[in-house]
Enzyme design. Structure first.
Site, PDB file in Angstrom:
ATOM      1  N   PRO A  49       0.820  -1.220   0.000  1.00 58.31           N
ATOM      2  CA  PRO A  49       0.000   0.000   0.000  1.00 58.31           C
ATOM      3  C   PRO A  49       0.856   1.273   0.000  1.00 58.31           C
ATOM      4  O   PRO A  49       0.352   2.353  -0.283  1.00 58.31           O
ATOM      5  CB  PRO A  49      -0.831  -0.094   1.278  1.00 58.31           C
ATOM      6  CG  PRO A  49      -0.479  -1.365   1.947  1.00 58.31           C
ATOM      7  CD  PRO A  49       0.589  -2.057   1.181  1.00 58.31           C
ATOM      8  N   GLU A  55       1.668  -7.799   8.495  1.00 62.74           N
ATOM      9  CA  GLU A  55       1.624  -6.328   8.522  1.00 62.74           C
ATOM     10  C   GLU A  55       2.631  -5.729   7.550  1.00 62.74           C
ATOM     11  O   GLU A  55       2.776  -4.520   7.451  1.00 62.74           O
ATOM     12  CB  GLU A  55       1.863  -5.815   9.948  1.00 62.74           C
ATOM     13  CG  GLU A  55       0.608  -5.672  10.782  1.00 62.74           C
ATOM     14  CD  GLU A  55      -0.416  -6.778  10.561  1.00 62.74           C
ATOM     15  OE1 GLU A  55      -1.424  -6.497   9.871  1.00 62.74           O
ATOM     16  OE2 GLU A  55      -0.239  -7.902  11.064  1.00 62.74           O
ATOM     17  N   ARG A  91      -2.297  -8.239 -20.710  1.00 66.08           N
ATOM     18  CA  ARG A  91      -3.182  -7.726 -21.763  1.00 66.08           C
ATOM     19  C   ARG A  91      -2.468  -6.828 -22.769  1.00 66.08           C
ATOM     20  O   ARG A  91      -2.949  -6.625 -23.880  1.00 66.08           O
ATOM     21  CB  ARG A  91      -4.341  -6.928 -21.153  1.00 66.08           C
ATOM     22  CG  ARG A  91      -5.331  -7.752 -20.368  1.00 66.08           C
ATOM     23  CD  ARG A  91      -6.354  -6.845 -19.702  1.00 66.08           C
ATOM     24  NE  ARG A  91      -7.040  -5.981 -20.665  1.00 66.08           N
ATOM     25  CZ  ARG A  91      -8.010  -6.394 -21.472  1.00 66.08           C
ATOM     26  NH1 ARG A  91      -8.429  -7.636 -21.412  1.00 66.08           N
ATOM     27  NH2 ARG A  91      -8.564  -5.571 -22.330  1.00 66.08           N
ATOM     28  N   ASP A 102      -9.471   0.593 -24.489  1.00 65.42           N
ATOM     29  CA  ASP A 102      -9.825   0.365 -23.087  1.00 65.42           C
ATOM     30  C   ASP A 102     -10.030   1.645 -22.295  1.00 65.42           C
ATOM     31  O   ASP A 102      -9.371   2.631 -22.526  1.00 65.42           O
ATOM     32  CB  ASP A 102      -8.709  -0.421 -22.368  1.00 65.42           C
ATOM     33  CG  ASP A 102      -8.859  -1.917 -22.523  1.00 65.42           C
ATOM     34  OD1 ASP A 102      -9.923  -2.352 -22.976  1.00 65.42           O
ATOM     35  OD2 ASP A 102      -7.903  -2.631 -22.192  1.00 65.42           O
TER      36      ASP A 102
HETATM   37  C1  4G0 Z   1       3.381  -4.942   2.464  1.00 65.39           C
HETATM   38  C2  4G0 Z   1      -0.697  -4.363  -1.426  1.00 65.39           C
HETATM   39  C3  4G0 Z   1       2.457  -5.857   1.989  1.00 65.39           C
HETATM   40  C4  4G0 Z   1       3.012  -4.035   3.433  1.00 65.39           C
HETATM   41  C5  4G0 Z   1      -0.427  -5.288  -0.433  1.00 65.39           C
HETATM   42  C6  4G0 Z   1       0.814  -5.008   3.473  1.00 65.39           C
HETATM   43  C7  4G0 Z   1      -2.639  -3.696  -0.257  1.00 65.39           C
HETATM   44  C8  4G0 Z   1      -1.817  -3.566  -1.339  1.00 65.39           C
HETATM   45  C9  4G0 Z   1       1.173  -5.878   2.506  1.00 65.39           C
HETATM   46  C10 4G0 Z   1       1.720  -4.059   3.941  1.00 65.39           C
HETATM   47  C11 4G0 Z   1      -1.284  -5.360   0.650  1.00 65.39           C
HETATM   48  C12 4G0 Z   1      -2.125  -2.549  -2.410  1.00 65.39           C
HETATM   49  C13 4G0 Z   1       2.234  -2.168   5.416  1.00 65.39           C
HETATM   50  C14 4G0 Z   1      -0.022  -3.181   5.420  1.00 65.39           C
HETATM   51  C15 4G0 Z   1       0.165  -6.849   2.002  1.00 65.39           C
HETATM   52  N1  4G0 Z   1      -2.376  -4.573   0.703  1.00 65.39           N
HETATM   53  N2  4G0 Z   1      -2.964  -1.568  -2.115  1.00 65.39           N
HETATM   54  N3  4G0 Z   1      -1.095  -6.192   1.713  1.00 65.39           N
HETATM   55  N4  4G0 Z   1       1.318  -3.147   4.909  1.00 65.39           N
HETATM   56  O1  4G0 Z   1      -1.599  -2.637  -3.512  1.00 65.39           O
END
Ligand code: 4G0
Length: 246
Positions: free
Chosen positions: A88, A115, A153, A168
Site C-alpha cells: 500500500p 503487517e 493484456r 480500453d
Molecule cells: C506490504 C498491497 C504488503 C506491506 C499489499 C501489506 C494492499 C496492497 C502488505 C503491507 C497489501 C495494495 C504495510 C499493510 C500486504 N495490501 N494496495 N497487503 N502493509 O496494492
C-alpha cells in the site's frame, strides 16, 4: 513474458487460469513461476515472520527467506529481472505504469503477508514499490494478480483484438473513460439503444462515442480531463453533451 512470484500462497494464482489470461498461459505468451519463501527457511519451524521491534500488533515478514527466494528467482533468469514489491506504500498503479512494466522480459513480484515486510529487504534486494489502490489487503497476492492481468493484456497476441486494448477505459491512448456499449435486444424493460448506433452511419457513431467518452469523463473523472489536450472539435462535443444533460 515471465512473471516470477514470491508468495507463501502460490495456489491463489489459479484464480487467473481463466479467460484471456488463462489462454495466454496455455499459449506460452506468459509464464508464471513461483518461489515460496517457506522453502528457503533454514530453521526447523520454517518460520517466515516474527513480531515487530518496538512492539505493536501483528507480524512482520523476515528478510532472509524472502531474500533467498528473490535471489533464486534472479538466478533462474538469464535476463535481468525487475523486482516489484506489492505494498500500500507503493506508487499507484495506472495504465501508463502497466505499459512500462509490459516492456520488461522478467518481473519478480513480491507478495507480502502480515503487517508487511522488514524495511531492510528493499535495501538488500532493490526494486520498485507498487500499490493497486489506497486500501489494505490481507496479502500482496491479489495485487500481484491485478498487475499480471493488466500487464499481460498489453503483450502482443494476448487480447485477440488489438484495437480493443487501445480503446480500453483509462488507456493512455485516449486518456478518457470508455463510451457506453449496447448489444441485443433493442429494447429492455423500456430502455432503448441510442438511435445513432442502429443507423449504420459510422462517422456519426464515431462522433457520438467520442462525445459520450468526453461527457462521462467530465462527469465521473474530471481529473483525467485535465491531463489531456482537447481539440476544438472535442470541446464542441463536450459542450453539446453538457447542454443535453437532464
Ligand atoms: C506490504 C498491497 C504488503 C506491506 C499489499 C501489506 C494492499 C496492497 C502488505 C503491507 C497489501 C495494495 C504495510 C499493510 C500486504 N495490501 N494496495 N497487503 N502493509 O496494492
Amino acid at each position: 513474458m515471465k512473471f516470477n512470484i514470491i508468495t507463501l500462497f502460490p495456489e491463489m494464482f489459479t484464480a487467473i487460469d481463466y479467460g484471456i489470461i488463462g489462454r495466454a498461459k496455455e499459449n506460452e505468451l506468459i509464464s508464471l513461476k513461483f518461489w515460496n519463501p517457506r522453502d528457503y527457511t533454514e530453521d526447523n519451524y520454517h518460520k517466515v515472520d516474527d513480531s515487530p521491534y518496538g512492539g505493536g500488533s501483528g507480524m512482520v515478514m523476515l528478510v532472509k527467506p524472502l531474500q533467498a527466494a528473490i535471489q533464486a528467482a534472479h538466478q533462474a533468469n538469464s535476463d535481468p529481472a525487475l523486482v516489484v514489491y506489492l505494498t500500500p506504500q507503493g506508487k499507484l498503479l495506472n495504465q501508463e505504469l502497466v505499459i512500462e512494466l509490459a516492456s520488461q522480459k522478467n518481473l519478480i513480484l513480491v507478495a507480502g503477508r502480515y503487517e508487511g515486510i522488514d524495511e531492510r529487504l528493499t535495501k538488500i534486494e532493490p526494486g520498485i514499490e507498487i500499490s493497486i489502490g489506497d486500501y489494505v489487503l490481507s496479502g500482496g497476492e491479489l495485487a500481484g494478480m491485478v498487475v499480471i492481468d493488466a500487464v499481460a493484456r498489453q503483450l502482443p497476441g494476448v487480447v485477440g483484438d488489438a484495437d480493443s486494448v487501445k480503446q480500453d477505459s483509462f488507456s493512455s491512448f485516449t486518456g478518457l473513460l470508455d463510451y457506453p456499449h449496447y448489444t441485443r435486444p433493442e429494447v429492455i424493460d423500456g430502455h432503448v439503444v441510442p438511435k445513432v448506433l442502429l443507423g449504420g452511419n459510422h462517422a456519426e457513431i464515431t462522433c457520438w462515442r467520442r462525445k459520450e467518452a468526453l461527457g462521462r469523463t467530465w462527469l465521473r473523472r474530471p481529473d483525467l480531463l485535465e491531463k489531456i489536450e482537447l481539440t476544438a472539435a472535442d470541446r464542441m462535443l463536450l459542450n453539446e453533451f453538457i447542454e443535453n444533460i437532464e
